[in-house]
Scaffold this active site. Sequence first.
Site, PDB file in Angstrom:
ATOM      1  N   GLU A 248      33.615  39.804  39.507  1.00 44.32           N
ATOM      2  CA  GLU A 248      33.753  38.343  39.610  1.00 44.32           C
ATOM      3  C   GLU A 248      33.261  37.822  40.950  1.00 44.32           C
ATOM      4  O   GLU A 248      33.015  36.635  41.107  1.00 44.32           O
ATOM      5  CB  GLU A 248      35.200  37.912  39.350  1.00 44.32           C
ATOM      6  CG  GLU A 248      36.232  38.541  40.250  1.00 44.32           C
ATOM      7  CD  GLU A 248      36.480  37.725  41.505  1.00 44.32           C
ATOM      8  OE1 GLU A 248      36.249  36.518  41.485  1.00 44.32           O
ATOM      9  OE2 GLU A 248      36.893  38.329  42.489  1.00 44.32           O
TER      10      GLU A 248
ATOM     11  N   ALA B   9      48.865  39.838  35.809  1.00 44.01           N
ATOM     12  CA  ALA B   9      48.246  41.169  35.760  1.00 44.01           C
ATOM     13  C   ALA B   9      47.464  41.444  37.038  1.00 44.01           C
ATOM     14  O   ALA B   9      47.569  42.526  37.636  1.00 44.01           O
ATOM     15  CB  ALA B   9      47.333  41.272  34.539  1.00 44.01           C
ATOM     16  N   ASP B  10      46.665  40.468  37.479  1.00 44.43           N
ATOM     17  CA  ASP B  10      45.883  40.635  38.703  1.00 44.43           C
ATOM     18  C   ASP B  10      46.780  40.881  39.915  1.00 44.43           C
ATOM     19  O   ASP B  10      46.454  41.672  40.801  1.00 44.43           O
ATOM     20  CB  ASP B  10      45.040  39.376  38.976  1.00 44.43           C
ATOM     21  CG  ASP B  10      44.041  39.098  37.870  1.00 44.43           C
ATOM     22  OD1 ASP B  10      43.724  40.037  37.119  1.00 44.43           O
ATOM     23  OD2 ASP B  10      43.601  37.945  37.743  1.00 44.43           O
ATOM     24  N   GLN B  11      47.917  40.177  39.953  1.00 47.57           N
ATOM     25  CA  GLN B  11      48.813  40.271  41.098  1.00 47.57           C
ATOM     26  C   GLN B  11      49.655  41.546  41.091  1.00 47.57           C
ATOM     27  O   GLN B  11      50.000  42.088  42.143  1.00 47.57           O
ATOM     28  CB  GLN B  11      49.728  39.047  41.139  1.00 47.57           C
ATOM     29  CG  GLN B  11      48.975  37.736  41.325  1.00 47.57           C
ATOM     30  CD  GLN B  11      49.885  36.542  41.224  1.00 47.57           C
ATOM     31  OE1 GLN B  11      50.990  36.542  41.753  1.00 47.57           O
ATOM     32  NE2 GLN B  11      49.444  35.501  40.532  1.00 47.57           N
TER      33      GLN B  11
ATOM     34  N   HIS C 178      38.689  39.329  36.977  1.00 50.39           N
ATOM     35  CA  HIS C 178      39.481  39.603  38.186  1.00 50.39           C
ATOM     36  C   HIS C 178      40.158  40.963  38.081  1.00 50.39           C
ATOM     37  O   HIS C 178      40.147  41.745  39.033  1.00 50.39           O
ATOM     38  CB  HIS C 178      40.555  38.520  38.360  1.00 50.39           C
ATOM     39  CG  HIS C 178      40.131  37.373  39.217  1.00 50.39           C
ATOM     40  ND1 HIS C 178      40.015  37.473  40.586  1.00 50.39           N
ATOM     41  CD2 HIS C 178      39.807  36.101  38.908  1.00 50.39           C
ATOM     42  CE1 HIS C 178      39.634  36.305  41.076  1.00 50.39           C
ATOM     43  NE2 HIS C 178      39.491  35.455  40.076  1.00 50.39           N
TER      44      HIS C 178
ATOM     45  N   GLN D 263      49.354  36.421  49.152  1.00 46.80           N
ATOM     46  CA  GLN D 263      49.021  37.597  48.351  1.00 46.80           C
ATOM     47  C   GLN D 263      48.409  38.701  49.211  1.00 46.80           C
ATOM     48  O   GLN D 263      48.695  39.880  49.012  1.00 46.80           O
ATOM     49  CB  GLN D 263      48.056  37.214  47.230  1.00 46.80           C
ATOM     50  CG  GLN D 263      48.724  36.500  46.075  1.00 46.80           C
ATOM     51  CD  GLN D 263      47.754  36.125  44.978  1.00 46.80           C
ATOM     52  OE1 GLN D 263      46.564  36.386  45.055  1.00 46.80           O
ATOM     53  NE2 GLN D 263      48.262  35.490  43.935  1.00 46.80           N
TER      54      GLN D 263
ATOM     55  N   HIS E 206      47.266  36.066  34.724  1.00 52.76           N
ATOM     56  CA  HIS E 206      47.248  35.928  36.187  1.00 52.76           C
ATOM     57  C   HIS E 206      48.214  36.898  36.857  1.00 52.76           C
ATOM     58  O   HIS E 206      47.927  37.429  37.933  1.00 52.76           O
ATOM     59  CB  HIS E 206      47.563  34.481  36.573  1.00 52.76           C
ATOM     60  CG  HIS E 206      46.581  33.507  35.993  1.00 52.76           C
ATOM     61  ND1 HIS E 206      45.252  33.480  36.370  1.00 52.76           N
ATOM     62  CD2 HIS E 206      46.725  32.538  35.059  1.00 52.76           C
ATOM     63  CE1 HIS E 206      44.616  32.536  35.687  1.00 52.76           C
ATOM     64  NE2 HIS E 206      45.489  31.957  34.893  1.00 52.76           N
TER      65      HIS E 206
END
Length: 349
Positions: free
Chosen positions: A17, A293-295, A321, A107, A291
């Site tokens: 990405e 999942a990415d974190q 992502h 993050q 979202h």
Amino acid sequence: MLEEKLGMLEIDGSYGEGGGSIVRLACAFSAVTGKPFKIYNIRAKRDRPGLKAQHLTAVESVAKLCGADVKGLYPNSKELEFHPSEIKSGNLDLDVGTAGSIALVLQALMIPAFHASSEINIKIKGGTHTKHAPTIGYLQNVTLPLLKKIGYKAEINLNRYGFYPKGGGIVKARVWPSRLKPVTLTEKGRLEKIVGEAVATKGLQKARVAERMKEKAVELCEKVGIKPKIKINYVDAYGNGAAIDIFALYENSVIGGSAIGEIRKSAEDVARKAVERFSRAYRSKAPIDMHAADQLLPYLALATNVESGKSKIKVESISEHTKTNIWLLKKFLSVDFLVKGNIIEIKKK
């Protein structure tokens, strides 16, 4: 290459990405592992490539946390070198300087912060509700509860709202040393409640912006059998702004959907966007929305890298992502990822 032989990782910032998350995540994992890196083609796939204010703040904050030596840290830079030292406890007082996302800076910090020997206190000024980033409400109501399941200890407090495009919000966070554990999370479990917040600045109260967001969200949700309890909140902030968050709390998980107000976008359109995002996650059988999942992946990779066993999660969908994060995490850690459909397994090599 010579640098790689000397232990420096080389990272192509245009991979996948090709956004700012590659920079933030690379800094965080460099601090944790002690591995220096060089990244080039930073944000190459964006309309305005290179480092912007929130990316600079994220890199600077992680560098402060771990005493890193950084080269190429300036606006619009497309190359960066990061040489970490030791992660230290203490206080961090940061200012993004714009409506740049506080959540994205947090993050980057939250990953190395729990490796310190004692608690870290963080204060950040910037945007609490901005485009292309999770809201602070999402971090509080989705991200932290999921991280708590794997042993992460932190709290996030919103002291002042800061909306796109003016910012000026203030968030304070505390992170304690934590020992993460692998987890299996493939079922939502019993639905407990659906809640939300429609928030707007006091300058928009006459126009009933928060009420209109709530009314439209409830109307759209009820059409598909969802009955949320959404509270209305009018707040002080620089300039005008609005946002709506919707969360579903389950026996095993939490999912969410959010949308941010913009100029020439009606309150009803903002609510419609939030409901679209929420309902996709709600209809999915997966306990982890797209979202989250990415974190969550970076923490699960760290847990698996240290502890025996493996983690297994079911996610709403595998985003670009997520794919990019997996590619990057494998550069820093001795972990393998097995992706089958929307199931991700993480195990130590």
